[in-house]
Motif scaffolding. Structure first.
Motif, PDB file in Angstrom:
ATOM      1  N   LEU A 125       4.469   8.028 -13.943  1.00 45.84           N
ATOM      2  CA  LEU A 125       5.743   8.049 -14.906  1.00 45.84           C
ATOM      3  C   LEU A 125       5.285   8.418 -16.301  1.00 45.84           C
ATOM      4  CD1 LEU A 125       8.028   5.228 -13.600  1.00 45.84           C
ATOM      5  CD2 LEU A 125       7.816   7.507 -12.533  1.00 45.84           C
ATOM      6  N   PHE A 126       6.021   9.380 -16.814  1.00 45.83           N
ATOM      7  CA  PHE A 126       5.960   9.906 -18.169  1.00 45.83           C
ATOM      8  C   PHE A 126       6.577   8.732 -19.214  1.00 45.83           C
ATOM      9  CE2 PHE A 126       5.774  14.480 -16.495  1.00 45.83           C
ATOM     10  CZ  PHE A 126       4.291  14.511 -16.816  1.00 45.83           C
ATOM     11  N   LYS A 127       6.345   8.915 -20.204  1.00 48.11           N
ATOM     12  CA  LYS A 127       6.908   8.049 -21.262  1.00 48.11           C
ATOM     13  C   LYS A 127       8.364   8.356 -21.155  1.00 48.11           C
ATOM     14  CE  LYS A 127       6.570   6.544 -26.174  1.00 48.11           C
ATOM     15  NZ  LYS A 127       6.027   6.764 -27.287  1.00 48.11           N
ATOM     16  N   PHE A 128       9.198   6.869 -21.294  1.00 45.52           N
ATOM     17  CA  PHE A 128      10.626   6.750 -21.164  1.00 45.52           C
ATOM     18  C   PHE A 128      11.210   7.004 -19.757  1.00 45.52           C
ATOM     19  CE2 PHE A 128       9.870   9.088 -25.240  1.00 45.52           C
ATOM     20  CZ  PHE A 128       9.947   7.951 -26.139  1.00 45.52           C
ATOM     21  N   GLU A 129      10.415   7.169 -18.783  1.00 50.05           N
ATOM     22  CA  GLU A 129      10.895   7.615 -17.559  1.00 50.05           C
ATOM     23  C   GLU A 129      11.305   6.418 -16.653  1.00 50.05           C
ATOM     24  OE1 GLU A 129       9.997  12.226 -15.741  1.00 50.05           O
ATOM     25  OE2 GLU A 129       8.583  10.505 -15.414  1.00 50.05           O
ATOM     26  N   ASN A 130      10.936   5.272 -17.068  1.00 52.19           N
ATOM     27  CA  ASN A 130      11.018   4.150 -16.593  1.00 52.19           C
ATOM     28  C   ASN A 130      12.372   3.193 -17.219  1.00 52.19           C
ATOM     29  OD1 ASN A 130       9.614   3.304 -18.850  1.00 52.19           O
ATOM     30  ND2 ASN A 130       9.280   1.086 -17.812  1.00 52.19           N
ATOM     31  N   LYS A 131      13.186   3.899 -18.225  1.00 55.23           N
ATOM     32  CA  LYS A 131      14.238   3.292 -18.970  1.00 55.23           C
ATOM     33  C   LYS A 131      15.286   3.939 -18.231  1.00 55.23           C
ATOM     34  CE  LYS A 131      11.216   1.772 -21.841  1.00 55.23           C
ATOM     35  NZ  LYS A 131      10.754   0.496 -21.959  1.00 55.23           N
ATOM     36  N   MET A 132      16.506   3.277 -18.458  1.00 61.72           N
ATOM     37  CA  MET A 132      17.709   3.759 -17.920  1.00 61.72           C
ATOM     38  C   MET A 132      18.701   4.502 -18.875  1.00 61.72           C
ATOM     39  SD  MET A 132      17.453   2.273 -14.890  1.00 61.72           S
ATOM     40  CE  MET A 132      19.025   2.214 -13.907  1.00 61.72           C
ATOM     41  N   SER A 133      19.322   5.399 -18.448  1.00 66.32           N
ATOM     42  CA  SER A 133      20.218   6.306 -19.264  1.00 66.32           C
ATOM     43  C   SER A 133      21.408   6.709 -18.340  1.00 66.32           C
ATOM     44  CB  SER A 133      19.520   7.225 -20.183  1.00 66.32           C
ATOM     45  OG  SER A 133      20.432   7.953 -21.005  1.00 66.32           O
ATOM     46  N   THR A 134      22.026   7.921 -19.006  1.00 67.96           N
ATOM     47  CA  THR A 134      23.206   8.517 -18.202  1.00 67.96           C
ATOM     48  C   THR A 134      22.374   9.731 -17.959  1.00 67.96           C
ATOM     49  OG1 THR A 134      24.705   7.651 -19.735  1.00 67.96           O
ATOM     50  CG2 THR A 134      25.418   9.461 -18.149  1.00 67.96           C
ATOM     51  N   ILE A 135      22.339   9.705 -16.494  1.00 69.71           N
ATOM     52  CA  ILE A 135      21.546  11.240 -15.962  1.00 69.71           C
ATOM     53  C   ILE A 135      22.710  12.123 -15.191  1.00 69.71           C
ATOM     54  CG2 ILE A 135      19.752  11.889 -14.553  1.00 69.71           C
ATOM     55  CD1 ILE A 135      18.825   9.483 -16.534  1.00 69.71           C
TER      56      ILE A 135
ATOM     57  N   ALA B  45      28.633  21.286  -8.651  1.00 68.37           N
ATOM     58  CA  ALA B  45      29.276  20.244  -9.570  1.00 68.37           C
ATOM     59  C   ALA B  45      28.208  19.529 -10.120  1.00 68.37           C
ATOM     60  CB  ALA B  45      30.182  19.378  -8.981  1.00 68.37           C
ATOM     61  N   VAL B  46      28.766  18.318 -10.907  1.00 68.69           N
ATOM     62  CA  VAL B  46      27.818  17.530 -11.571  1.00 68.69           C
ATOM     63  C   VAL B  46      27.799  16.171 -11.147  1.00 68.69           C
ATOM     64  CG1 VAL B  46      27.128  16.708 -14.065  1.00 68.69           C
ATOM     65  CG2 VAL B  46      27.325  19.221 -13.692  1.00 68.69           C
ATOM     66  N   ALA B  47      26.902  15.417 -10.664  1.00 68.61           N
ATOM     67  CA  ALA B  47      26.838  13.797 -10.349  1.00 68.61           C
ATOM     68  C   ALA B  47      26.286  13.223 -11.637  1.00 68.61           C
ATOM     69  CB  ALA B  47      26.168  13.705  -9.131  1.00 68.61           C
ATOM     70  N   THR B  48      27.087  12.270 -11.983  1.00 67.62           N
ATOM     71  CA  THR B  48      26.623  11.589 -12.945  1.00 67.62           C
ATOM     72  C   THR B  48      26.522   9.890 -12.610  1.00 67.62           C
ATOM     73  OG1 THR B  48      27.729  12.954 -14.841  1.00 67.62           O
ATOM     74  CG2 THR B  48      27.076  10.793 -15.612  1.00 67.62           C
ATOM     75  N   ILE B  49      25.165   9.531 -13.318  1.00 71.22           N
ATOM     76  CA  ILE B  49      25.107   7.968 -12.752  1.00 71.22           C
ATOM     77  C   ILE B  49      24.206   7.306 -14.032  1.00 71.22           C
ATOM     78  CG2 ILE B  49      24.917   8.273 -10.181  1.00 71.22           C
ATOM     79  CD1 ILE B  49      21.706   8.113 -10.688  1.00 71.22           C
ATOM     80  N   LEU B  50      24.142   6.054 -13.992  1.00 68.69           N
ATOM     81  CA  LEU B  50      23.064   5.311 -14.982  1.00 68.69           C
ATOM     82  C   LEU B  50      22.100   5.075 -14.264  1.00 68.69           C
ATOM     83  CD1 LEU B  50      25.740   3.054 -16.794  1.00 68.69           C
ATOM     84  CD2 LEU B  50      25.105   5.198 -17.366  1.00 68.69           C
ATOM     85  N   GLY B  51      21.100   5.683 -14.347  1.00 72.55           N
ATOM     86  CA  GLY B  51      19.899   5.643 -13.438  1.00 72.55           C
ATOM     87  C   GLY B  51      18.563   5.968 -14.297  1.00 72.55           C
TER      88      GLY B  51
ATOM     89  N   VAL C 137      36.180   8.375 -17.821  1.00 71.79           N
ATOM     90  CA  VAL C 137      35.725   7.403 -16.781  1.00 71.79           C
ATOM     91  C   VAL C 137      34.198   7.012 -17.200  1.00 71.79           C
ATOM     92  CG1 VAL C 137      37.519   7.789 -15.117  1.00 71.79           C
ATOM     93  CG2 VAL C 137      35.524   9.593 -15.238  1.00 71.79           C
ATOM     94  N   PHE C 138      33.559   6.344 -16.684  1.00 74.58           N
ATOM     95  CA  PHE C 138      32.011   5.914 -16.873  1.00 74.58           C
ATOM     96  C   PHE C 138      31.243   5.611 -15.830  1.00 74.58           C
ATOM     97  CE2 PHE C 138      34.657   4.842 -20.789  1.00 74.58           C
ATOM     98  CZ  PHE C 138      33.914   5.589 -21.610  1.00 74.58           C
ATOM     99  N   PRO C 139      30.405   6.162 -15.484  1.00 78.70           N
ATOM    100  CA  PRO C 139      29.230   5.899 -14.250  1.00 78.70           C
ATOM    101  C   PRO C 139      28.954   4.550 -14.253  1.00 78.70           C
ATOM    102  CG  PRO C 139      28.116   7.083 -15.803  1.00 78.70           C
ATOM    103  CD  PRO C 139      29.489   6.952 -16.493  1.00 78.70           C
ATOM    104  N   THR C 140      28.539   4.016 -13.197  1.00 77.64           N
ATOM    105  CA  THR C 140      27.855   2.577 -12.741  1.00 77.64           C
ATOM    106  C   THR C 140      26.269   2.683 -12.637  1.00 77.64           C
ATOM    107  OG1 THR C 140      28.435   2.525 -10.611  1.00 77.64           O
ATOM    108  CG2 THR C 140      29.816   1.711 -12.054  1.00 77.64           C
ATOM    109  N   PHE C 141      25.563   1.551 -12.793  1.00 77.67           N
ATOM    110  CA  PHE C 141      24.287   1.487 -12.837  1.00 77.67           C
ATOM    111  C   PHE C 141      23.714   1.730 -11.308  1.00 77.67           C
ATOM    112  CE2 PHE C 141      24.000  -0.863 -16.869  1.00 77.67           C
ATOM    113  CZ  PHE C 141      23.062  -0.240 -17.473  1.00 77.67           C
ATOM    114  N   ALA C 142      22.575   2.524 -11.207  1.00 78.10           N
ATOM    115  CA  ALA C 142      21.899   2.598  -9.718  1.00 78.10           C
ATOM    116  C   ALA C 142      21.404   1.235  -9.292  1.00 78.10           C
ATOM    117  CB  ALA C 142      20.920   3.800 -10.018  1.00 78.10           C
ATOM    118  N   GLN C 143      21.105   1.233  -7.941  1.00 79.30           N
ATOM    119  CA  GLN C 143      20.449  -0.089  -7.444  1.00 79.30           C
ATOM    120  C   GLN C 143      18.892   0.472  -7.255  1.00 79.30           C
ATOM    121  OE1 GLN C 143      22.660  -1.273  -3.865  1.00 79.30           O
ATOM    122  NE2 GLN C 143      24.478  -0.998  -4.776  1.00 79.30           N
ATOM    123  N   MET C 144      18.063   0.022  -8.212  1.00 83.73           N
ATOM    124  CA  MET C 144      16.765   0.390  -8.079  1.00 83.73           C
ATOM    125  C   MET C 144      15.935  -0.550  -7.533  1.00 83.73           C
ATOM    126  SD  MET C 144      16.629   3.269  -9.777  1.00 83.73           S
ATOM    127  CE  MET C 144      14.739   3.348  -9.668  1.00 83.73           C
TER     128      MET C 144
END
Length: 811
Positions: free
Chosen positions: A596-606, A663-669, A786-793
């Motif tokens: 994983l590159f730098k920051f790729e294990n952090k969570m954000s709005t994808i 379309a665009v799918a948005t999650i917190l992942g 509206v806001f997305p929710t966290f993914a189940q990692m």
């Protein structure tokens, strides 16, 4: 005369004609150029003049030398294995028919690589076999993949070349077509076809049968792949020759380091046997591997590297069969730097004290003090006010009659929760009816003692108020029946309503609209009206990360190529791994490790671009639980769909994802730098996912504003030119006054506004930009973010808690 003889005409234009050019200069021209000089017999030529005269020949010779050196270098690397590193060329054998055994095809390939008189080896599914093909001066790794969904997708992520095997009689079955479609969406590596059983077909029909089956296979590819009929060992040798010399494609994985694990061992920690070091051995491929980066085991989570060792290659490259290799002990080639190694923390730790604080005003403090001083409490005789303040309310009370009356009044009002049409819970304030209104009169000045009395009056229920109560009960019953019908609507009815009556909702008759839609607001223009992206953010947005400039960060991160070069046999030691992390690993499934590159294990709005596949019959509902396969990672998420547009900074939410475009799918992942493919799955049955959408990573942007739109509708009751009386949008004048500033519009293109309410039953006077038709529909648009929710990692069990990490059972 003299004046006329001396006069000369002087032209205003100076014209010079082009001199005559001959192919060779004349002798007179050469004499004029030399001006009588005589050259020596052996003229001395300078270096610059020599390079000037022979520049074309020198450039041609230099280019020929560079081309020859590159060709020799490429051929040398092809003999070792891949065209870009020294790892063996990984060939995955996948069956496209139920009657074809991929292990049998892999055995024929291995037999063709060995000596002429070597027997066919026994090959098991899911096992890697690396061999030196000395006759083809190359090194190959053959993997016979089981005919299952997850192993096929995983092995295609790391394979250099995929050999698709199918029979002449059966051809490609339905599962085979599905495999080709899935790999096309994920990213198809270099492909070849193996046609089996053509020798059993009569000679007259053999050509036509081969052509029909081959055309069916090649139609799935943009570039027509090579199809080789294999019926004997000689045909298998031809297949190996083509496979070892085939040019490989560059896919999304080449930017990242990855490894197909061939061996793994667990070394328990003596102090804590439940945890230890997991050693993974295999050939590294792709980009250089940095020991300080986080590595990801597909399906099991993220880990840190403890060290990297370089043991002896068990399958060294040999030009000849009698070459001798030297064995040596494994040595540590890289260890992480504590200050540079990436952390396993995935979420930010918010500071709850940094929220906006509202300090009470002086008037509010004074009112609270007066309310506290007027409250009467029973305390022991002789208790000072200071001591009385420390006595709990449970042990001190005013007289029983007073408290019982106050409790009845306080319990008279209650808040109810009502479900939205999409399952969203919203706070709604609704007053319940009081069973009896009670009035208390204090006698004797309010001081209760032996002479004090309290008199209680109760309203009589035998008057005309009983009819009003029946009407209210009937209205409540009707409202409950409507809610019941709304809950019992099927999914097909909701999809049909979303197509025919997009965003339209009904205002409840038993609840004020200003309470039901208190989170919504109106916009004069969806494209140009301002909306602050930092306004009223949920608490989850304090736990994610945001880039100041995502494109610049992506460019900087992807340009870093520090670490060990690919193509070596390495042993990667993962620290703090639970003993049961690979307990559920199936032996026939490939185990893949990626960096994983730098920051790729952090969570954000994808944000992902998604397109629903035509094979999935129904539209996808927003916030429906789905499986996301993003590159080497897979997890569960509940995406929010929105429009894909570049015309505005606000995007309308889609209740369903239909077959009408992107379309665009948005999650917190987890943060992922594009390009990266996306496959979206839905489990209709446990353990049998179905592909429902495909796409890729669009951006990482928490400031993307997704607005849910609802439309309140009404009907014209009376129309007079541009003025009209409308009804059925609201049911009380207070709601009309509340929504009066919001603009109205009609389905036939008119705009207008509310002038004033009319009566007490929801009628309102409206003015429009033109004459309103009786058959038109009056509408009002309201919006809510509206806001997305966290993914189940999949998060593995760790010996110590990770700050900001949510523990989820691994896959």
């Amino acid at each position: 005369d003299k004046m006329s003889s001396e006069f000369r005409h002087r032209p205003t234009l100076k014209q010079t004609n082009k001199p005559f050019k001959a192919k060779h200069r004349s002798k007179g021209d050469l004499k004029r150029q030399t001006k009588g000089k005589v050259e020596s017999a052996a003229p001395r030529v300078g270096v610059k003049q020599l390079g000037k005269n022979d520049a074309k020949n020198n450039r041609r010779n230099f280019a020929k030398q560079v081309q020859s050196n590159k060709r020799a270098e490429v051929m040398e690397r092809q003999r070792k294995g891949r065209a870009d590193d020294g790892a063996p060329r990984l060939i995955a054998v996948i069956s496209l028919g139920s009657n074809v055994n991929p292990a049998q095809v892999a055995s024929m390939i291995l037999q063709a690589c060995g000596p002429a008189d070597s027997p066919a080896p026994d090959v098991a599914l899911g096992v890697q076999y690396t061999i030196n093909a000395t006759k083809f001066k190359s090194r190959l790794t053959v993997f016979a993949c089981p005919r299952e969904l997850v192993p096929v997708l995983d092995i295609a992520k790391v394979a250099d070349l995929i050999v698709y095997a199918f029979d002449v009689e059966q051809g490609i079955d339905d599962d085979g077509h599905q495999i080709l479609n899935l790999l096309t969406h994920q990213g198809m590596p270099t492909a070849m076809g193996v046609l089996l059983g053509s020798a059993n077909v009569p000679m007259k029909k053999r050509h036509d049968v081969r052509k029909a089956v081959t055309e069916t296979f090649t139609s799935k590819f943009a570039e027509e792949p090579r199809v080789v009929p294999v019926d004997s060992l000689l045909d298998a040798e031809q297949l190996v020759r083509f496979a070892s010399q085939q040019k490989l494609k560059d896919l999304w994985r080449e930017r990242r380091p990855y490894m197909l694990v061939e061996q793994f061992r667990f070394h328990p920690n003596p102090a804590n046997p439940e945890f230890g070091t997991l050693s993974l051995m295999g050939y590294t491929r792709g980009a250089p591997l940095d020991v300080n980066m986080i590595v990801h085991l597909t399906g099991y989570g993220d880990f840190q590297l403890d060290s990297i060792e370089a043991p002896t290659d068990p399958h060294p490259f040999k030009r000849h069969d009698n070459d001798v290799t030297m064995d040596g002990d494994a040595r540590i080639v890289a260890q992480p730097d504590v200050q540079l190694q990436e952390s396993l923390q995935t979420k930010n730790i918010p500071d709850e004290t940094a929220n906006e604080q509202t300090w009470p005003t002086a008037e509010e403090l004074e009112a609270a003090e007066n309310a506290r001083s007027q409250r009467k409490r029973r305390v022991p005789k002789g208790t000072s006010p200071y001591m009385a303040a420390w006595i709990p309310d449970d042990y001190s009370s005013v007289d029983d009659s007073d408290n019982s009356d106050d409790d009845d009044d306080e319990d008279g009002d209650s808040d109810e929760m009502q479900d939205d049409e999409e399952g969203e819970e919203e706070e709604e304030d609704e007053d319940d009816e009081m069973e009896a209104e009670q009035t208390q009169v204090r006698v004797d000045g309010g001081k209760k003692g032996k002479t004090g009395k309290s008199v209680r009056f109760q309203d009589d229920d035998s008057n005309d108020g009983g009819d009003l109560g029946d009407d209210e009960m009937e209205a409540d019953a009707e409202a409950e029946r409507k809610r019941s019908r709304r809950r019992q609507r099927t999914e097909d009815e909701e999809i049909e309503d979303d197509i025919n009556y997009t965003d339209e909702v009904e205002v409840p008759e038993d609840q004020p609209a200003r309470f039901r839609f208190h989170k919504y607001r109106g916009l004069r223009s969806f494209r140009t009206s301002p909306w602050d992206p930092k306004e009223n953010l949920p608490f989850d947005y304090a736990r994610i990360f945001q880039f100041e400039n995502f494109k610049r960060t992506k460019k900087r991160v992807l340009s870093q190529h520090d670490g060990l070069s690919a193509g070596s046999w390495l042993c990667l030691n993962l620290r703090d791994v639970h003993v049961n992390v690979l307990a559920n690993h199936v032996a026939t499934h490939p185990l893949i490790l990626s960096g994983l590159f730098k920051f790729e294990n952090k969570m954000s709005t994808i944000n992902y671009t998604v397109t629903k596949v035509a094979s999935y019959p129904k539209p996808l509902r927003t916030k429906e639980e789905l499986w996301f396969h993003v590159g080497f990672r897979r997890f569960k998420a509940n995406p929010i769909y929105s429009e894909h547009s570049h015309k505005s900074d606000k995007f309308k939410q889609l209740k369903f994802l239909h077959d009408n475009g992107v379309a665009v799918a948005t999650i917190l992942g987890p943060i992922t730098f594009p390009p990266m493919p996306l496959l979206v799955w839905k489990e209709l049955q446990p353990g049998r996912p179905v592909l429902c959408a495909t796409g890729g990573v669009l951006s990482v942007n928490p400031d993307r504003i997704i607005l849910k739109k609802i439309v309140l509708t009404g009907k014209p009751f009376r129309v007079r030119n541009r003025r009209a009386v409308c009804r059925d949008m609201f049911y009380n004048p207070e709601d009309i006054k509340w929504f009066k500033p919001i603009e109205l519009w009609t389905k036939r293109g008119l705009t207008g506004h509310i002038s004033e309410p009319l009566g007490t039953h929801g009628y309102m006077k409206c003015t429009f930009s033109g004459k309103l038709d009786h058959g038109d529909t009056v509408c009002m648009s309201l919006y809510k973010r509206v806001f997305p929710t966290f993914a189940q990692m999949p998060t593995p069990v760790r010996p110590y808690p990770i700050i900001g990490d949510d523990v989820v059972a691994p896959e």
